[in-house]
Enzyme design. Sequence first.
Site, PDB file in Angstrom:
ATOM      1  NE  ARG A  44      31.066  29.370   8.269  1.00 50.06           N
ATOM      2  CZ  ARG A  44      30.183  29.139   9.240  1.00 50.06           C
ATOM      3  NH1 ARG A  44      29.787  30.118  10.033  1.00 50.06           N
ATOM      4  NH2 ARG A  44      29.704  27.926   9.419  1.00 50.06           N
ATOM      5  CG  HIS A  67      27.794  29.281   4.686  1.00 50.29           C
ATOM      6  ND1 HIS A  67      27.317  28.966   5.932  1.00 50.29           N
ATOM      7  CD2 HIS A  67      28.991  28.665   4.583  1.00 50.29           C
ATOM      8  CE1 HIS A  67      28.202  28.194   6.562  1.00 50.29           C
ATOM      9  NE2 HIS A  67      29.230  28.011   5.772  1.00 50.29           N
ATOM     10  CG  ASN A 119      23.717  29.155   7.186  1.00 50.62           C
ATOM     11  OD1 ASN A 119      24.927  29.096   7.013  1.00 50.62           O
ATOM     12  ND2 ASN A 119      22.834  29.090   6.198  1.00 50.62           N
ATOM     13  CG  HIS A 142      38.593  26.991   7.551  1.00 40.66           C
ATOM     14  ND1 HIS A 142      38.168  25.694   7.599  1.00 40.66           N
ATOM     15  CD2 HIS A 142      37.487  27.727   7.238  1.00 40.66           C
ATOM     16  CE1 HIS A 142      36.864  25.637   7.317  1.00 40.66           C
ATOM     17  NE2 HIS A 142      36.435  26.845   7.101  1.00 40.66           N
TER      18      HIS A 142
HETATM   19  C1  HEM Z   1      35.782  22.562   3.043  1.00 37.93           C
HETATM   20  C2  HEM Z   1      34.643  22.540   3.666  1.00 37.93           C
HETATM   21  C3  HEM Z   1      34.310  23.495   4.780  1.00 37.93           C
HETATM   22  C4  HEM Z   1      33.812  23.148   5.994  1.00 37.93           C
HETATM   23  C5  HEM Z   1      33.473  21.754   6.457  1.00 37.93           C
HETATM   24  C6  HEM Z   1      33.685  24.366   6.749  1.00 37.93           C
HETATM   25  C7  HEM Z   1      33.179  24.426   8.040  1.00 37.93           C
HETATM   26  C8  HEM Z   1      33.256  25.548   8.848  1.00 37.93           C
HETATM   27  C9  HEM Z   1      32.827  25.588  10.219  1.00 37.93           C
HETATM   28  C10 HEM Z   1      32.177  24.451  10.978  1.00 37.93           C
HETATM   29  C11 HEM Z   1      33.112  26.818  10.701  1.00 37.93           C
HETATM   30  C12 HEM Z   1      32.853  27.328  12.135  1.00 37.93           C
HETATM   31  C13 HEM Z   1      31.374  27.650  12.303  1.00 37.93           C
HETATM   32  C14 HEM Z   1      30.972  27.767  13.753  1.00 37.93           C
HETATM   33  O1  HEM Z   1      31.457  26.995  14.574  1.00 37.93           O
HETATM   34  O2  HEM Z   1      30.113  28.635  14.054  1.00 37.93           O
HETATM   35  C15 HEM Z   1      33.720  27.565   9.637  1.00 37.93           C
HETATM   36  C16 HEM Z   1      34.149  28.855   9.738  1.00 37.93           C
HETATM   37  C17 HEM Z   1      34.630  29.573   8.679  1.00 37.93           C
HETATM   38  N1  HEM Z   1      34.671  29.168   7.364  1.00 37.93           N
HETATM   39 FE1  HEM Z   1      34.439  27.286   6.690  1.00 37.93          FE
HETATM   40  N2  HEM Z   1      34.124  25.411   5.996  1.00 37.93           N
HETATM   41  C18 HEM Z   1      34.510  24.939   4.789  1.00 37.93           C
HETATM   42  C19 HEM Z   1      34.939  25.691   3.715  1.00 37.93           C
HETATM   43  C20 HEM Z   1      35.031  27.053   3.723  1.00 37.93           C
HETATM   44  C21 HEM Z   1      35.200  27.883   2.550  1.00 37.93           C
HETATM   45  C22 HEM Z   1      35.239  27.358   1.125  1.00 37.93           C
HETATM   46  C23 HEM Z   1      35.266  29.178   2.982  1.00 37.93           C
HETATM   47  C24 HEM Z   1      35.427  30.448   2.215  1.00 37.93           C
HETATM   48  C25 HEM Z   1      35.493  30.538   0.899  1.00 37.93           C
HETATM   49  C26 HEM Z   1      35.169  29.138   4.426  1.00 37.93           C
HETATM   50  C27 HEM Z   1      35.274  30.227   5.251  1.00 37.93           C
HETATM   51  C28 HEM Z   1      35.146  30.190   6.619  1.00 37.93           C
HETATM   52  C29 HEM Z   1      35.515  31.306   7.484  1.00 37.93           C
HETATM   53  C30 HEM Z   1      36.163  32.600   7.049  1.00 37.93           C
HETATM   54  C31 HEM Z   1      35.156  30.922   8.785  1.00 37.93           C
HETATM   55  C32 HEM Z   1      35.254  31.768  10.067  1.00 37.93           C
HETATM   56  C33 HEM Z   1      33.993  32.574  10.208  1.00 37.93           C
HETATM   57  C34 HEM Z   1      33.886  33.464  11.429  1.00 37.93           C
HETATM   58  O3  HEM Z   1      34.830  33.590  12.206  1.00 37.93           O
HETATM   59  O4  HEM Z   1      32.805  34.058  11.611  1.00 37.93           O
HETATM   60  N3  HEM Z   1      34.992  27.842   4.830  1.00 37.93           N
HETATM   61  N4  HEM Z   1      33.777  26.769   8.516  1.00 37.93           N
END
Ligand code: HEM
Length: 332
Positions: free
Chosen positions: A64, A68, A96, A195
């Site tokens: 992630r 970002h 973030n 995800h």
């Molecule tokens: C399509 C639009 C996207 C949205 C709206 C989005 C939103 C989010 C949100 C809200 C979280 C949880 C954050 C939290 O609650 O602290 C999350 C987690 C995550 N996102 Fe996304 N994301 C998107 C695209 C992506 C992309 C493109 C990637 C990687 C290339 C990605 C990788 C991740 C990963 C791996 C997690 C888990 C992180 C952890 O467990 O620490 N996301 N995302």
Amino acid sequence: MEFMRILLSILVLIFHGNTGVLSEAGVLVLDYYKEACPLVEEIVRRNVEIAVLRDPRMAASLLRLHFHDCFVMGCDASILLDTFGDMISEKQAGPNLNSVRGFGVIDNIKHLVEEACPYTVSCADILAIVARDAVVLRGGPRWEVWLGRKDSLKASFDGANQFIPAPNSSLETLIANFKQQGLDTGDLVTLSGSHTMGKARCVSFRQRIYEKSTEENFDYYKRYTTFRRILRSICPESGRDDALGALDFKTPTRFDNLYFHNIIEGKGLLQSDNVLVREDLEGEIREQVRAYASDQQLFFASYVNSIVKMGNINVLTGNEGEVRKNCRFVNP
Ligand code: HEM
Ligand SMILES: *[C@@H]1O[C@H](CO)[C@@H](O)[C@H](O)[C@H]1NC(C)=O
């Protein structure tokens, strides 16, 4: 240096699409550190492995970070800068704050890389290699990382608030958001497959589990299902903002295609996941989701393509930016 840039651009034109030597964007190269820091990929790989052994969720968190980083002024490690003087860190921005993690792991890797080859490997390249290794460690596809990014001289707090998509985004918003970065709808669907691992906080999915489906706005995932009941038990209507839910409840730590099974069943954790299979949408997006759900190799092949594309967003190269000594600060 300028002459070299021009020569490189000409070479790109000649080789474009022909050889694997130069990347799509034409600025990054494979083997960038072959002479100057041959051990870099080995150092990164080992240390990502150790970090993930210690904390399994770290694989997701590290992936992630690269995302970002790239969505704010390009893949330039701007996300790693701490607040300094009147420049506010991107770490403080809404998407973030209390959410992104893994900075200590990056610091540690950077420190070791600096010992091996001082002032050579950029923090932005480290983020890109780390993301690849994190995916591989969780059973995902492997790809060659194009390198040669430089680090930014500043951060963009406003950019982080503006360009990182919100979990309650509509499909239209997500498409527009990715388009601003030069990524298409196909990339959106594919990269959302990230995800397949990791967690989200209650604040990120509360709206999705308490909002009701209306007549005009009928959404399958908003039905009162057992799945929603379970999520509600983790995440009450108020309080426990930091309680965690798995982004892929079926295989929460594996990088596989079950994310796409989940969203077909209306069991994506975030609204932004579920809107990819919106009821009133037929056609390409749903086709793509179904194709990935039934063919993991297809998902993996597309993923490699899209994440390499993401890793090319507005990269700084040549004399632009610098190679930071400490990823948290610009060089003195
Ligand atoms: C399509 C639009 C996207 C949205 C709206 C989005 C939103 C989010 C949100 C809200 C979280 C949880 C954050 C939290 O609650 O602290 C999350 C987690 C995550 N996102 Fe996304 N994301 C998107 C695209 C992506 C992309 C493109 C990637 C990687 C290339 C990605 C990788 C991740 C990963 C791996 C997690 C888990 C992180 C952890 O467990 O620490 N996301 N995302
Ligand atoms: C998304 O969530 C934010 C913050 O909770 C809220 O201000 C905004 O109105 C929501 N947007 C939509 C489209 O629901």
